[in-house]
Design an enzyme around this catalytic site. Structure first.
Site, mmCIF file in Angstrom:
data_model
loop_
_atom_site.group_PDB
_atom_site.id
_atom_site.type_symbol
_atom_site.label_atom_id
_atom_site.label_comp_id
_atom_site.label_asym_id
_atom_site.label_seq_id
_atom_site.Cartn_x
_atom_site.Cartn_y
_atom_site.Cartn_z
ATOM 1 N N TYR A 30 -56.607 -39.070 -13.224
ATOM 2 C CA TYR A 30 -58.034 -39.013 -13.893
ATOM 3 C C TYR A 30 -57.613 -38.912 -15.530
ATOM 4 O O TYR A 30 -56.441 -38.690 -15.742
ATOM 5 C CB TYR A 30 -58.720 -37.877 -13.548
ATOM 6 C CG TYR A 30 -58.239 -36.456 -14.166
ATOM 7 C CD1 TYR A 30 -57.182 -36.026 -13.807
ATOM 8 C CD2 TYR A 30 -59.098 -36.025 -15.152
ATOM 9 C CE1 TYR A 30 -56.866 -34.698 -14.489
ATOM 10 C CE2 TYR A 30 -58.857 -34.872 -15.693
ATOM 11 C CZ TYR A 30 -57.846 -34.131 -15.431
ATOM 12 O OH TYR A 30 -57.416 -33.144 -15.863
ATOM 13 N N ARG A 49 -51.479 -43.510 -20.433
ATOM 14 C CA ARG A 49 -51.022 -42.392 -19.753
ATOM 15 C C ARG A 49 -51.619 -42.487 -18.227
ATOM 16 O O ARG A 49 -50.841 -42.131 -17.253
ATOM 17 C CB ARG A 49 -51.747 -40.980 -20.399
ATOM 18 C CG ARG A 49 -51.326 -39.891 -19.660
ATOM 19 C CD ARG A 49 -51.563 -38.329 -20.524
ATOM 20 N NE ARG A 49 -52.892 -38.237 -20.414
ATOM 21 C CZ ARG A 49 -53.803 -37.340 -21.022
ATOM 22 N NH1 ARG A 49 -52.975 -36.419 -21.846
ATOM 23 N NH2 ARG A 49 -55.025 -37.082 -21.196
ATOM 24 N N ARG A 97 -57.481 -40.347 8.179
ATOM 25 C CA ARG A 97 -56.646 -39.151 7.618
ATOM 26 C C ARG A 97 -55.328 -39.170 7.936
ATOM 27 O O ARG A 97 -54.950 -38.674 9.011
ATOM 28 C CB ARG A 97 -57.283 -37.942 7.759
ATOM 29 C CG ARG A 97 -56.692 -36.864 6.642
ATOM 30 C CD ARG A 97 -57.276 -35.491 7.026
ATOM 31 N NE ARG A 97 -56.657 -34.458 6.194
ATOM 32 C CZ ARG A 97 -55.605 -33.800 6.574
ATOM 33 N NH1 ARG A 97 -55.049 -34.219 7.896
ATOM 34 N NH2 ARG A 97 -54.999 -33.023 5.854
ATOM 35 N N HIS A 99 -51.172 -38.039 5.959
ATOM 36 C CA HIS A 99 -50.694 -37.666 4.682
ATOM 37 C C HIS A 99 -49.916 -39.004 3.896
ATOM 38 O O HIS A 99 -50.022 -39.122 2.769
ATOM 39 C CB HIS A 99 -49.504 -36.745 4.942
ATOM 40 C CG HIS A 99 -50.209 -35.287 5.248
ATOM 41 N ND1 HIS A 99 -50.931 -35.086 6.280
ATOM 42 C CD2 HIS A 99 -50.004 -34.070 4.308
ATOM 43 C CE1 HIS A 99 -51.295 -33.736 5.949
ATOM 44 N NE2 HIS A 99 -51.010 -33.183 5.001
ATOM 45 N N LYS A 143 -51.212 -36.627 -14.602
ATOM 46 C CA LYS A 143 -52.733 -36.095 -14.745
ATOM 47 C C LYS A 143 -53.172 -36.296 -13.561
ATOM 48 O O LYS A 143 -54.087 -37.175 -13.173
ATOM 49 C CB LYS A 143 -53.460 -36.803 -16.078
ATOM 50 C CG LYS A 143 -54.657 -35.950 -16.489
ATOM 51 C CD LYS A 143 -54.857 -36.519 -17.938
ATOM 52 C CE LYS A 143 -56.311 -35.916 -18.279
ATOM 53 N NZ LYS A 143 -56.459 -34.384 -18.202
ATOM 54 N N GLU A 175 -48.523 -23.910 -20.999
ATOM 55 C CA GLU A 175 -49.834 -24.769 -21.615
ATOM 56 C C GLU A 175 -50.910 -23.758 -21.167
ATOM 57 O O GLU A 175 -50.729 -22.947 -20.175
ATOM 58 C CB GLU A 175 -49.591 -26.091 -21.469
ATOM 59 C CG GLU A 175 -50.015 -26.305 -19.669
ATOM 60 C CD GLU A 175 -49.743 -27.801 -19.382
ATOM 61 O OE1 GLU A 175 -50.418 -28.750 -20.380
ATOM 62 O OE2 GLU A 175 -49.495 -28.217 -18.243
ATOM 63 N N LEU A 199 -48.548 -31.249 -19.300
ATOM 64 C CA LEU A 199 -49.260 -32.641 -19.573
ATOM 65 C C LEU A 199 -49.061 -32.633 -20.981
ATOM 66 O O LEU A 199 -49.365 -31.774 -21.918
ATOM 67 C CB LEU A 199 -50.830 -32.398 -19.129
ATOM 68 C CG LEU A 199 -51.284 -33.778 -19.202
ATOM 69 C CD1 LEU A 199 -50.777 -34.861 -18.187
ATOM 70 C CD2 LEU A 199 -52.863 -33.683 -19.419
HETATM 71 N N1 PLP Z 1 -52.813 -29.797 -20.486
HETATM 72 C C1 PLP Z 1 -53.610 -29.861 -19.403
HETATM 73 C C2 PLP Z 1 -53.095 -29.033 -18.246
HETATM 74 C C3 PLP Z 1 -54.654 -30.615 -19.463
HETATM 75 O O1 PLP Z 1 -55.751 -30.473 -18.406
HETATM 76 C C4 PLP Z 1 -55.022 -30.869 -20.541
HETATM 77 C C5 PLP Z 1 -56.541 -31.905 -20.872
HETATM 78 O O2 PLP Z 1 -57.338 -31.864 -19.970
HETATM 79 C C6 PLP Z 1 -54.388 -30.986 -21.860
HETATM 80 C C7 PLP Z 1 -53.291 -30.407 -21.773
HETATM 81 C C8 PLP Z 1 -54.563 -31.587 -23.132
HETATM 82 O O3 PLP Z 1 -54.902 -33.115 -22.849
HETATM 83 P P1 PLP Z 1 -55.630 -34.083 -23.875
HETATM 84 O O4 PLP Z 1 -55.244 -33.750 -25.417
HETATM 85 O O5 PLP Z 1 -54.998 -35.494 -23.482
HETATM 86 O O6 PLP Z 1 -56.809 -33.797 -23.426
#
Ligand code: PLP
Length: 273
Positions: A30, A49, A97, A99, A143, A175, A199
């Site tokens: 997403y 991304r 369903r 996997h 993501k 993070e 991320l």
């Molecule tokens: N890290 C995580 C786990 C996130 O879910 C997000 C955004 O939802 C970010 C970092 C920040 O990413 P962005 O600046 O692209 O929104």
């Protein structure tokens, strides 16, 4: 209206199949994009991304990036979105369903928009965060819609009267539950390296760009919670919170008001909107 692959449909008419792999396995990816005054912020980076996430989980997108771009742009226009966000996801589609991947893969793109004001109060006044063990998998760089670890981390913040939870893996600060985390020490910016443990945020990239422009050192380096406690400033970044000062981490005050470097970055960020 909601975008479902090629169609724009009223929300009440959208039906998700019980065997959609996103629903059953979290098998999808997403993006969340900001829209300011009807203008999309950094759409190309978000789409790049998305393309990368798709590749990493071997998901074939239902259409080209250019077509997704046109559809998202049209959705914003149809919904007359002024300031808010676009959420869009692609799942590996509907199949009995199992996997393993279905043979005839037809992935499903859905997107919707929500009006959302900028969180100006917290951007100006800062927030409190708490910390917890990072229990997520080892591909946090993708993501994916599979967000249970992030959900539990965010809930931990709410249950502890905080705004965000910063996660820690093997004594290293990674993070937030839905944000990247930065500290400022002696005028330099420090954040976790963009590897499989975080991320790589689009807002994090914007901060890097601004830092380069202003001659502020952007250092991608691991650091511990102890170093956070000794930092001069701290902040989180994301598409929805932008650059948000962190004044308190657990019971430790980092600063009594948003720091000078954080404010400078925020100022430059606002100029880009
Ligand atoms: N890290 C995580 C786990 C996130 O879910 C997000 C955004 O939802 C970010 C970092 C920040 O990413 P962005 O600046 O692209 O929104």
């Amino acid at each position: 209206m909601i975008l479902v692959n090629d169609q724009f449909i009223p929300r009440e008419n959208v039906h998700i199949d019980i065997e959609d792999r996103g629903y059953q396995f979290g098998d999808g990816i997403y993006e969340v994009i900001r829209v300011y005054d009807g203008k999309i912020f950094r759409l190309d980076q978000h789409l790049l991304r998305l393309e990368r996430s798709a590749k990493e989980i071997k998901l074939v997108l239902p259409m080209s990036i250019q077509e997704i771009k046109e559809k998202i742009t049209k959705l914003i226009a149809i919904n007359n979105l002024s300031t808010g966000i676009v959420y869009f996801q692609v799942t590996r589609g509907v199949a009995p369903r199992e996997h393993s991947f279905p043979n005839n893969r037809v992935s499903v793109l859905t997107a919707y928009t929500t009006e959302k004001e900028r969180p100006l109060d917290k951007i100006q006044n800062g927030i409190k965060v708490v910390t917890t063990e990072d229990i997520r998998w080892l591909r946090c760089d993708i993501k994916t819609i599979n967000l249970l670890g992030n959900v539990l981390a965010k809930q931990f913040a709410i249950e502890n009267q905080a705004d965000e939870t910063i996660q820690i893996r093997n004594n290293i600060v990674t993070e937030g539950s839905s944000s990247n985390f930065f500290i400022v020490k002696n005028g330099n910016l420090y954040t976790h390296p963009a590897n499989n443990f975080i991320l790589k945020g689009i807002t994090r990239d914007v901060v890097e760009e601004i830092a380069q422009k202003l001659g502020i050192k952007f250092i991608e380096q691991e650091f511990s919670l102890n170093e956070v406690y000794k930092a001069d400033e701290a902040f989180i970044t994301s598409t929805t919170v932008e650059i948000m000062p962190v004044l308190q981490v657990n019971d430790t005050k980092i600063s009594h008001q948003p720091g000078q470097i954080t404010k400078t970055l925020q100022n430059e960020f606002s100029k880009l909107l």
